[in-house]
Design a protein around this motif. Sequence first.
Motif, PDB file in Angstrom:
ATOM      1  N   GLU A   2       0.833  -1.189   0.000  1.00  0.00           N
ATOM      2  CA  GLU A   2       0.000   0.000   0.000  1.00  0.00           C
ATOM      3  C   GLU A   2       0.873   1.246   0.000  1.00  0.00           C
ATOM      4  OE1 GLU A   2      -3.219   0.129  -0.231  1.00  0.00           O
ATOM      5  OE2 GLU A   2      -3.336  -2.047  -0.352  1.00  0.00           O
ATOM      6  N   PRO A   3       0.528   2.241  -0.846  1.00  0.00           N
ATOM      7  CA  PRO A   3       1.266   3.480  -0.818  1.00  0.00           C
ATOM      8  C   PRO A   3       1.105   4.184   0.506  1.00  0.00           C
ATOM      9  CG  PRO A   3      -0.084   3.307  -2.814  1.00  0.00           C
ATOM     10  CD  PRO A   3      -0.509   2.229  -1.895  1.00  0.00           C
ATOM     11  N   GLY A   4       2.198   4.774   0.974  1.00  0.00           N
ATOM     12  CA  GLY A   4       2.133   5.521   2.213  1.00  0.00           C
ATOM     13  C   GLY A   4       2.103   6.995   1.927  1.00  0.00           C
ATOM     14  N   ASN A   5       2.664   7.806   2.838  1.00  0.00           N
ATOM     15  CA  ASN A   5       2.702   9.235   2.592  1.00  0.00           C
ATOM     16  C   ASN A   5       3.926   9.572   1.763  1.00  0.00           C
ATOM     17  OD1 ASN A   5       4.875   9.109   4.350  1.00  0.00           O
ATOM     18  ND2 ASN A   5       3.625   9.608   6.149  1.00  0.00           N
ATOM     19  N   ASP A   6       4.228  10.863   1.587  1.00  0.00           N
ATOM     20  CA  ASP A   6       5.304  11.291   0.701  1.00  0.00           C
ATOM     21  C   ASP A   6       6.637  11.434   1.412  1.00  0.00           C
ATOM     22  OD1 ASP A   6       3.755  11.269  -1.479  1.00  0.00           O
ATOM     23  OD2 ASP A   6       3.304  13.416  -1.512  1.00  0.00           O
ATOM     24  N   THR A   7       6.780  10.850   2.582  1.00  0.00           N
ATOM     25  CA  THR A   7       8.076  10.910   3.253  1.00  0.00           C
ATOM     26  C   THR A   7       9.093  10.085   2.472  1.00  0.00           C
ATOM     27  OG1 THR A   7       7.462   9.021   4.618  1.00  0.00           O
ATOM     28  CG2 THR A   7       7.041  11.224   5.528  1.00  0.00           C
ATOM     29  N   GLN A   8      10.356  10.535   2.514  1.00  0.00           N
ATOM     30  CA  GLN A   8      11.400   9.892   1.728  1.00  0.00           C
ATOM     31  C   GLN A   8      11.763   8.527   2.316  1.00  0.00           C
ATOM     32  OE1 GLN A   8      13.007  11.250  -1.246  1.00  0.00           O
ATOM     33  NE2 GLN A   8      13.227   9.041  -1.211  1.00  0.00           N
ATOM     34  N   SER A 167      10.300  11.853  -4.969  1.00  0.00           N
ATOM     35  CA  SER A 167       9.738  11.277  -3.747  1.00  0.00           C
ATOM     36  C   SER A 167       9.337   9.834  -4.003  1.00  0.00           C
ATOM     37  CB  SER A 167       8.511  12.072  -3.295  1.00  0.00           C
ATOM     38  OG  SER A 167       8.862  13.389  -2.978  1.00  0.00           O
ATOM     39  N   PHE A 168       9.543   8.993  -2.991  1.00  0.00           N
ATOM     40  CA  PHE A 168       9.181   7.578  -3.087  1.00  0.00           C
ATOM     41  C   PHE A 168       8.234   7.285  -1.932  1.00  0.00           C
ATOM     42  CE2 PHE A 168      12.258   6.503  -6.325  1.00  0.00           C
ATOM     43  CZ  PHE A 168      13.248   7.472  -6.155  1.00  0.00           C
ATOM     44  N   CYS A 169       6.978   6.976  -2.257  1.00  0.00           N
ATOM     45  CA  CYS A 169       5.963   6.831  -1.220  1.00  0.00           C
ATOM     46  C   CYS A 169       5.614   5.379  -0.919  1.00  0.00           C
ATOM     47  CB  CYS A 169       4.712   7.616  -1.604  1.00  0.00           C
ATOM     48  SG  CYS A 169       4.166   7.378  -3.303  1.00  0.00           S
ATOM     49  N   ARG A 170       6.450   4.463  -1.344  1.00  0.00           N
ATOM     50  CA  ARG A 170       6.254   3.055  -1.004  1.00  0.00           C
ATOM     51  C   ARG A 170       7.618   2.371  -1.000  1.00  0.00           C
ATOM     52  NH1 ARG A 170       6.470   0.007  -5.795  1.00  0.00           N
ATOM     53  NH2 ARG A 170       6.334   1.243  -7.700  1.00  0.00           N
ATOM     54  N   LEU A 171       7.678   1.167  -0.492  1.00  0.00           N
ATOM     55  CA  LEU A 171       8.937   0.431  -0.474  1.00  0.00           C
ATOM     56  C   LEU A 171       9.381   0.154  -1.904  1.00  0.00           C
ATOM     57  CD1 LEU A 171      11.094  -0.952   1.258  1.00  0.00           C
ATOM     58  CD2 LEU A 171       9.718  -3.037   1.166  1.00  0.00           C
ATOM     59  N   VAL A 172      10.559   0.598  -2.252  1.00  0.00           N
ATOM     60  CA  VAL A 172      11.035   0.511  -3.626  1.00  0.00           C
ATOM     61  C   VAL A 172      11.791  -0.794  -3.835  1.00  0.00           C
ATOM     62  CG1 VAL A 172      12.508   1.580  -5.374  1.00  0.00           C
ATOM     63  CG2 VAL A 172      11.162   3.009  -3.826  1.00  0.00           C
ATOM     64  N   GLU A 173      11.298  -1.615  -4.745  1.00  0.00           N
ATOM     65  CA  GLU A 173      11.959  -2.861  -5.108  1.00  0.00           C
ATOM     66  C   GLU A 173      12.536  -2.713  -6.508  1.00  0.00           C
ATOM     67  OE1 GLU A 173       9.028  -5.938  -4.684  1.00  0.00           O
ATOM     68  OE2 GLU A 173       9.362  -6.107  -2.531  1.00  0.00           O
ATOM     69  N   ILE A 174      13.864  -2.706  -6.605  1.00  0.00           N
ATOM     70  CA  ILE A 174      14.554  -2.502  -7.880  1.00  0.00           C
ATOM     71  C   ILE A 174      14.903  -3.858  -8.473  1.00  0.00           C
ATOM     72  CG2 ILE A 174      16.542  -1.416  -9.005  1.00  0.00           C
ATOM     73  CD1 ILE A 174      16.676   0.453  -6.537  1.00  0.00           C
ATOM     74  N   GLN A 186      11.604   5.478 -12.518  1.00  0.00           N
ATOM     75  CA  GLN A 186      10.258   5.000 -12.850  1.00  0.00           C
ATOM     76  C   GLN A 186       9.479   4.569 -11.614  1.00  0.00           C
ATOM     77  OE1 GLN A 186       9.235   5.684 -15.844  1.00  0.00           O
ATOM     78  NE2 GLN A 186      11.347   6.347 -16.253  1.00  0.00           N
ATOM     79  N   LEU A 187      10.180   4.232 -10.525  1.00  0.00           N
ATOM     80  CA  LEU A 187       9.515   3.787  -9.300  1.00  0.00           C
ATOM     81  C   LEU A 187       9.120   4.948  -8.391  1.00  0.00           C
ATOM     82  CD1 LEU A 187      11.777   0.693  -8.520  1.00  0.00           C
ATOM     83  CD2 LEU A 187       9.364   0.632  -9.194  1.00  0.00           C
ATOM     84  N   ALA A 188       9.494   6.171  -8.746  1.00  0.00           N
ATOM     85  CA  ALA A 188       9.144   7.340  -7.936  1.00  0.00           C
ATOM     86  C   ALA A 188       7.653   7.641  -8.070  1.00  0.00           C
ATOM     87  CB  ALA A 188       9.969   8.540  -8.372  1.00  0.00           C
ATOM     88  N   CYS A 189       7.088   8.226  -7.012  1.00  0.00           N
ATOM     89  CA  CYS A 189       5.659   8.560  -7.056  1.00  0.00           C
ATOM     90  C   CYS A 189       5.427  10.038  -7.356  1.00  0.00           C
ATOM     91  CB  CYS A 189       4.984   8.171  -5.742  1.00  0.00           C
ATOM     92  SG  CYS A 189       5.704   8.949  -4.286  1.00  0.00           S
ATOM     93  N   SER A 190       6.489  10.804  -7.518  1.00  0.00           N
ATOM     94  CA  SER A 190       6.363  12.199  -7.919  1.00  0.00           C
ATOM     95  C   SER A 190       6.540  12.319  -9.424  1.00  0.00           C
ATOM     96  CB  SER A 190       7.397  13.060  -7.186  1.00  0.00           C
ATOM     97  OG  SER A 190       8.696  12.574  -7.420  1.00  0.00           O
TER      98      SER A 190
END
Length: 310
Positions: A2-8, A167-174, A186-190
């Motif tokens: 689930e997406p969270g807030n915009d904290t880094q 900004s990345f608003c979820r756990l980033v899996e590369i 591409q994984l950024a939410c901004s």
Amino acid sequence: MEPGNDTQMSEFLLLGLSEEPELQLLIFTLFLSMYLITVFGNLIIILAVSSDSHLHTPMYFFLANLSFVDICFTSTTIPKMLQNIQTHSKVITYEGCITQIYFFLFLAGLDNFLLAVMAYDRFVAICHPLHYMVIMKPTYCVLLVLMSWMMSALNSLLQSLMVLWLSFCRLVEISHFFCEINQVVQLACSDKFLNDMVMHFAAGLLGGASLAGILYSYSKIVSSIHGISSVQGKYKAFSTCASHLSVVCLFYCTILGVYLSSASLQSSHSSTVASVMYTVVTPMLNPFIYSLRNKDIKMALKRIIGVPVM
């Protein structure tokens, strides 16, 4: 997730080449072997060039720089990958990921520029042999290398700073074994429109300009060799640039293969496997190409180790 807030995010996950537990030992052994061969092979080239006065020429000065860059290039990605396999972890910190992006772009760009500089060196040597020592003065050679370092550093600094703005608003899996900038962006939410524009512009301008310079140099070289009357003269002229031409073909063909595979295949894993070619295999093969196809390097290595090189 689930997406969270915009904290880094404070950390990312590198999924690597495979998530199968039974393959981890094989991957670790294979990449450790390739890394050690890359470091040892390129160190040998640097040692040969620095210790043999016969190799204190512009061509081998550029080759020593290329070998140094190749060592640093593989050291940017492989040790972290090996560490993660050894510790059964996929984590890379946010700061570590940005740092890896910076040095990867910097060293990949430097590889690109040095290959273009080496092509220019061969162009002057074959097309303007009587003026070679006048044109390729030591100060000019150093200036060419410094300009390559500066342009590559500015490009990587700009693109790395632009990733910091995302900004990345979820756990980033590369889906890679290192922080590949395109996947990270591409994984950024901004909004990432500007990042995409800069990446494509830099690739087209810097990569395209270097490749165009290489192609132009070799078109002139081929024309000059064609004008040589004797077969022996043609062979001697071609042999001075055969190793460099092999490295250029390997470098650009593998990069082209990565982008073609990523464009034609749905699986990002296929692109990840393909990228192993230019990030690991090419730097590993460069010393063999130059040592096996270069008479001067063979003689220098024979003087150093006392054993003839095949």
